[in-house]
Scaffold this active site. Structure first.
Site, mmCIF file in Angstrom:
data_model
loop_
_atom_site.group_PDB
_atom_site.id
_atom_site.type_symbol
_atom_site.label_atom_id
_atom_site.label_comp_id
_atom_site.label_asym_id
_atom_site.label_seq_id
_atom_site.Cartn_x
_atom_site.Cartn_y
_atom_site.Cartn_z
ATOM 1 N N HIS A 116 0.707 -1.270 0.104
ATOM 2 C CA HIS A 116 0.017 0.107 0.047
ATOM 3 C C HIS A 116 0.760 1.208 -0.142
ATOM 4 O O HIS A 116 1.993 1.307 0.289
ATOM 5 C CB HIS A 116 -0.943 -0.136 1.353
ATOM 6 C CG HIS A 116 -2.215 -0.845 0.991
ATOM 7 N ND1 HIS A 116 -2.108 -2.107 1.457
ATOM 8 C CD2 HIS A 116 -3.300 -0.612 0.744
ATOM 9 C CE1 HIS A 116 -3.155 -2.796 1.043
ATOM 10 N NE2 HIS A 116 -3.994 -1.882 0.526
ATOM 11 N N LYS A 164 -0.504 4.990 4.425
ATOM 12 C CA LYS A 164 -1.730 4.196 5.093
ATOM 13 C C LYS A 164 -1.187 4.056 6.631
ATOM 14 O O LYS A 164 -0.149 3.802 6.746
ATOM 15 C CB LYS A 164 -1.686 2.659 4.236
ATOM 16 C CG LYS A 164 -2.754 1.930 4.925
ATOM 17 C CD LYS A 164 -3.051 0.532 4.088
ATOM 18 C CE LYS A 164 -3.820 -0.273 4.794
ATOM 19 N NZ LYS A 164 -5.062 0.242 5.197
HETATM 20 N N1 LIG Z 1 -12.984 -0.832 2.411
HETATM 21 C C1 LIG Z 1 -12.393 -0.610 1.538
HETATM 22 O O1 LIG Z 1 -12.495 -0.795 0.179
HETATM 23 C C2 LIG Z 1 -11.282 0.598 1.696
HETATM 24 C C3 LIG Z 1 -11.014 1.069 3.009
HETATM 25 N N2 LIG Z 1 -10.045 2.068 3.049
HETATM 26 C C4 LIG Z 1 -10.046 2.289 4.364
HETATM 27 O O2 LIG Z 1 -10.767 3.746 4.584
HETATM 28 C C5 LIG Z 1 -10.008 4.411 5.518
HETATM 29 C C6 LIG Z 1 -9.661 5.854 5.036
HETATM 30 O O3 LIG Z 1 -8.915 5.772 3.889
HETATM 31 P P1 LIG Z 1 -8.287 7.023 3.151
HETATM 32 O O4 LIG Z 1 -9.214 7.680 2.593
HETATM 33 O O5 LIG Z 1 -7.104 6.433 2.211
HETATM 34 O O6 LIG Z 1 -7.709 7.866 4.353
HETATM 35 P P2 LIG Z 1 -7.719 9.350 4.537
HETATM 36 O O7 LIG Z 1 -7.022 9.752 5.651
HETATM 37 O O8 LIG Z 1 -7.243 10.196 3.328
HETATM 38 O O9 LIG Z 1 -8.931 9.836 4.838
HETATM 39 C C7 LIG Z 1 -10.024 9.776 6.142
HETATM 40 C C8 LIG Z 1 -10.529 11.022 6.291
HETATM 41 O O10 LIG Z 1 -11.234 11.166 7.609
HETATM 42 C C9 LIG Z 1 -10.975 12.423 8.248
HETATM 43 N N3 LIG Z 1 -11.176 12.234 9.707
HETATM 44 C C10 LIG Z 1 -10.397 12.347 10.616
HETATM 45 N N4 LIG Z 1 -10.888 12.142 11.882
HETATM 46 C C11 LIG Z 1 -12.403 12.445 11.656
HETATM 47 C C12 LIG Z 1 -13.330 12.399 12.416
HETATM 48 N N5 LIG Z 1 -13.240 12.555 13.830
HETATM 49 N N6 LIG Z 1 -14.552 12.525 11.801
HETATM 50 C C13 LIG Z 1 -14.564 12.840 10.347
HETATM 51 N N7 LIG Z 1 -13.675 12.441 9.547
HETATM 52 C C14 LIG Z 1 -12.331 12.511 10.068
HETATM 53 C C15 LIG Z 1 -9.451 12.568 7.745
HETATM 54 O O11 LIG Z 1 -9.260 14.025 8.015
HETATM 55 P P3 LIG Z 1 -7.688 14.328 8.387
HETATM 56 O O12 LIG Z 1 -6.977 14.074 7.036
HETATM 57 O O13 LIG Z 1 -7.440 15.594 8.684
HETATM 58 O O14 LIG Z 1 -7.090 13.216 9.333
HETATM 59 C C16 LIG Z 1 -9.713 12.390 6.396
HETATM 60 O O15 LIG Z 1 -10.208 13.447 5.609
HETATM 61 C C17 LIG Z 1 -8.730 3.628 5.891
HETATM 62 O O16 LIG Z 1 -9.102 2.817 7.330
HETATM 63 C C18 LIG Z 1 -8.363 2.865 4.883
HETATM 64 O O17 LIG Z 1 -7.916 1.505 5.204
HETATM 65 C C19 LIG Z 1 -9.598 2.730 1.930
HETATM 66 C C20 LIG Z 1 -9.733 2.252 0.870
HETATM 67 C C21 LIG Z 1 -10.653 1.009 0.493
HETATM 68 O O1 LIG Z 2 -5.752 2.126 2.990
HETATM 69 C C1 LIG Z 2 -6.193 2.015 1.990
HETATM 70 O O2 LIG Z 2 -5.573 2.653 0.978
HETATM 71 C C2 LIG Z 2 -6.817 0.600 1.714
HETATM 72 N N1 LIG Z 2 -7.288 0.055 2.683
HETATM 73 C C3 LIG Z 2 -8.049 -1.091 2.701
HETATM 74 C C4 LIG Z 2 -7.446 -2.160 3.723
HETATM 75 O O3 LIG Z 2 -6.657 -1.942 4.722
HETATM 76 O O4 LIG Z 2 -7.299 -3.636 3.334
HETATM 77 C C5 LIG Z 2 -8.440 -1.586 1.357
HETATM 78 C C6 LIG Z 2 -7.491 -1.306 0.329
HETATM 79 O O5 LIG Z 2 -6.720 -2.231 0.047
HETATM 80 C C7 LIG Z 2 -7.065 -0.040 0.406
#
Ligand SMILES: NC(=O)C1=CN([C@@H]2O[C@H](COP(=O)(O)OP(=O)(O)OC[C@H]3O[C@@H](n4cnc5c(N)ncnc54)[C@H](OP(=O)(O)O)[C@@H]3O)[C@@H](O)[C@H]2O)C=CC1
Ligand SMILES: O=C(O)C1=N[C@H](C(=O)O)C[C@H](O)C1
Length: 282
Positions: free
Chosen positions: A164, A168
């Site tokens: 990743h 992450k």
């Molecule tokens: N299930 C799936 O298919 C996938 C899951 N994921 C997961 O999704 C999550 C997010 O990933 P990603 O978008 O890359 O991460 P990011 O850090 O880019 O996005 C997270 C967002 O949530 C915000 N945030 C932080 N605290 C709060 C709060 N208390 N309330 C609301 N929002 C808040 C962050 O703000 P700030 O930047 O200021 O901290 C940021 O804008 C991760 O856990 C990742 O592993 C990701 C891709 C695919």
């Molecule tokens: O953080 C990410 O980017 C992703 N997180 C998810 C995970 O922890 O499995 C899904 C995807 O691989 C991207």
């Protein structure tokens, strides 16, 4: 007839939240299906982009929905891509307002998993570490390969490699852990989950699954399951080219929770992407 789904996005300013906003707003996304109307783009109150238009933050045109820390009382569904520490508030808000929820955030504690199970008794919730079609198909295939090889002469060593992006925060990925859970169940018996190896580890045992988390550049997510035997091996590789596979999967899950435009929304329950994709065991 409900042809518009009122969508709230939690973590809307993040990498994933922005892609959910962009795809949900795209005119040509999923033609002949209910359209999404983004009624709330939620992030934390201290986010530097608070108050800006969520469409502009996502790099598309203006949507007339601003980034806000306030929960809407009216939404048909919430999609959450945030942080573990942000999830509890999101679940509480959905319970309070009775809004179905798609949880994509990974790195949850056991207490949070229990909270989701409890919330699923009164709300329909889809929870999956990967919303990607290719990943969920690969999970099924990995379990089938394990079943076919688990008693092979000489044995099979199963290791899970995930790559990743450098940003992450959790390791190993939620997806790697889910692959491991499904493979362990197909192996049967006691399975040890070994995270990385260092030093004089001794020989590998027959009943372990190894996990290796690689953090490099901007990789949007890649998983390789290695099935190593004496004389040959299989490597099952599934890799995202960009984040849209996850965003479109989350939108499909949201649409599935809301039902097929005829008022038949899903009943309370804790569902996963196998349910959404019609690949569940039951
Ligand atoms: N299930 C799936 O298919 C996938 C899951 N994921 C997961 O999704 C999550 C997010 O990933 P990603 O978008 O890359 O991460 P990011 O850090 O880019 O996005 C997270 C967002 O949530 C915000 N945030 C932080 N605290 C709060 C709060 N208390 N309330 C609301 N929002 C808040 C962050 O703000 P700030 O930047 O200021 O901290 C940021 O804008 C991760 O856990 C990742 O592993 C990701 C891709 C695919
Ligand atoms: O953080 C990410 O980017 C992703 N997180 C998810 C995970 O922890 O499995 C899904 C995807 O691989 C991207």
């Amino acid at each position: 007839m409900n042809s518009t789904i009122k969508l709230a996005v939690h973590g809307a300013a993040g990498r994933m939240g922005q892609r959910v906003v962009a795809l949900a707003a795209a005119e040509d996304h999923a033609p002949r299906q209910s359209r999404f109307q983004i009624v709330a783009a939620i992030d934390h109150p201290d986010h530097p982009k608070m108050g800006q238009d969520a469409g502009l933050v996502a790099g598309i045109g203006e949507l007339n929905t601003t980034l806000s820390a306030t929960w809407p009382s009216e939404a048909d569904v919430v999609i959450d891509f945030s942080l573990p520490e942000a999830l509890d508030g999101c679940v509480d808000a959905c319970l309070k307002h009775g809004i179905p929820l798609v949880v994509a955030t990974t790195g949850l504690s056991d207490a949070q998993k229990e909270k989701l199970a409890e919330a699923g008794k009164s709300l329909p919730i889809v929870w999956a570490p990967s919303m990607s079609l290719a990943v969920n198909l690969s999970m099924r295939i990995a379990a089938q390969i394990t079943t076919a090889l688990k008693d092979v002469a000489g044995g099979v060593d199963i290791e899970i490699l995930e790559r990743h992006h450098r940003f992450k925060a959790d390791a190993p990925s939620g997806t790697a852990l889910k692959f491991g859970e499904l493979i362990a169940s197909a192996m049967g018996g006691e399975v040890d989950h070994i995270h990385g190896r260092e030093g004089h580890t001794g020989q590998r045992t027959r009943n372990e699954i190894g996990y290796h988390a690689i953090r490099v550049g901007d990789n949007p997510g890649e998983h390789t399951i290695v099935f190593g035997m004496l004389g040959e091996r299989i490597e099952l590789n599934v890799a995202a080219s960009n984040r849209d596979c996850y965003a479109s999967g989350a939108l499909a899950a949201a649409r599935w929770l809301c039902g097929p435009s005829d008022g038949t929304a899903k009943p309370a329950g804790l569902y996963n992407m196998f349910d959404v994709l019609g690949m569940s065991d039951e």
